[in-house]
Design an enzyme around this catalytic site. Sequence first.
Site, PDB file in Angstrom:
ATOM      1  N   GLY A  16       9.948   0.045   2.387  1.00 17.34           N
ATOM      2  CA  GLY A  16       9.114  -0.778   1.518  1.00 17.34           C
ATOM      3  C   GLY A  16       9.255  -0.388   0.057  1.00 17.34           C
ATOM      4  N   ALA A  19       3.708   1.688  -3.970  1.00 17.40           N
ATOM      5  CA  ALA A  19       3.620   2.722  -5.009  1.00 17.40           C
ATOM      6  C   ALA A  19       3.870   4.117  -4.432  1.00 17.40           C
ATOM      7  CB  ALA A  19       2.256   2.649  -5.685  1.00 17.40           C
ATOM      8  N   GLY A  21       5.507   4.929  -1.717  1.00 11.81           N
ATOM      9  CA  GLY A  21       6.899   5.007  -1.282  1.00 11.81           C
ATOM     10  C   GLY A  21       7.833   5.257  -2.460  1.00 11.81           C
ATOM     11  N   LYS A 185     -10.618  11.884   6.384  1.00 13.41           N
ATOM     12  CA  LYS A 185     -10.118  10.833   5.482  1.00 13.41           C
ATOM     13  C   LYS A 185     -10.688   9.478   5.900  1.00 13.41           C
ATOM     14  CE  LYS A 185      -6.642   9.091   2.695  1.00 13.41           C
ATOM     15  NZ  LYS A 185      -7.264   8.224   1.732  1.00 13.41           N
ATOM     16  N   ASN A 193     -14.469   2.501   0.748  1.00 13.63           N
ATOM     17  CA  ASN A 193     -13.693   1.256   0.658  1.00 13.63           C
ATOM     18  C   ASN A 193     -14.527   0.004   0.923  1.00 13.63           C
ATOM     19  OD1 ASN A 193     -11.874   3.390   0.486  1.00 13.63           O
ATOM     20  ND2 ASN A 193     -10.196   2.205   1.319  1.00 13.63           N
TER      21      ASN A 193
END
Length: 302
Positions: A16, A19, A21, A185, A193
């Site tokens: 991919g 960002a 990656g 996490k 979120n």
Amino acid sequence: MAQPHSIERPLWTVVGEGAIGLLAAARLYRAGYPVQLHRRVNGPFQFVFQSAAVSQQIHLPHQAQPPYSYVLLPVKAYAVLDALHQLLPLLADNAQLVLSHNGMGTIEQVLPLLKPSQGLWFLSTSHGAFKSDDATVVHSGMGQSVSGALNQAALAQQLEVEQAMQAALGPFTVLEDIWPALWLKLAVNAVINPLTALHQCKNGELENIKYAAAIRLLIEEFVLLAKASGQEVSIEAIEQRVALVIKQTADNYSSMQQDFAKGRRSELDYITGFVLKQAEQHQLQLPAHQAIYQLLLQKSPR
Ligand code: PAF
């Protein structure tokens, strides 16, 4: 600067153009690793890597060459399975695959699709990166990463993966058991979120007292589930971690806030959705997570 030539460092394939990656690809490249990107479309690919210390053009090969022996798969949780189906015929028999995303639920999907000789890792990172345009990645926040082997074949090549991930997303630690870190996490993501997506606010806004009761409820319910799932966690420990992340990322918009703001698919199903699915298996009711899930579902683009 040309890519430093390396004989002994193995070729890594990054999947991919996200960002994280590109950040990992740039840092691998700068450390002398040969790197290629597996993308939907082949063709010339160069991008600019910007950090506090450098601004550098990174030139990667036009076309990724299989078989892939070392693969970093830092795509959103909902895209992992599709990407994996594309990758499977291209993977070496002893390939090492490193997943990295928010949320949970993909490991169980991926493991049965790999050969026993193919290693699986999960990496969780706190590095901050964003793309200021299609061909520029900005390393906006120095972080660190932890990872854990998820099968026997991963342990067989721990050193190679560890060295490369140290370069890509270090400081990097291999944990004997990655699951407590993943649950922690998940706790952070399951609070910050959805709340920031629902209220369309920056992470720091959650320090406002008006969100305190909602945060507390989400954490209490999360701890019920984590305990039922065999995780040793306390409400206080999660409260402290959530408060710390809110403080450290006060000026940021969470990934889910951004997805909702831009009308994109979000990781809701792999964060709150995963929490609710697990709760169902343990016959637990989590009304606060259920309520925020429903509210966000109504606002979802799909
Ligand atoms: O998803 C995100 O945006 C991040 O994981 C976090 C930790 C919530 C910070 O914004």
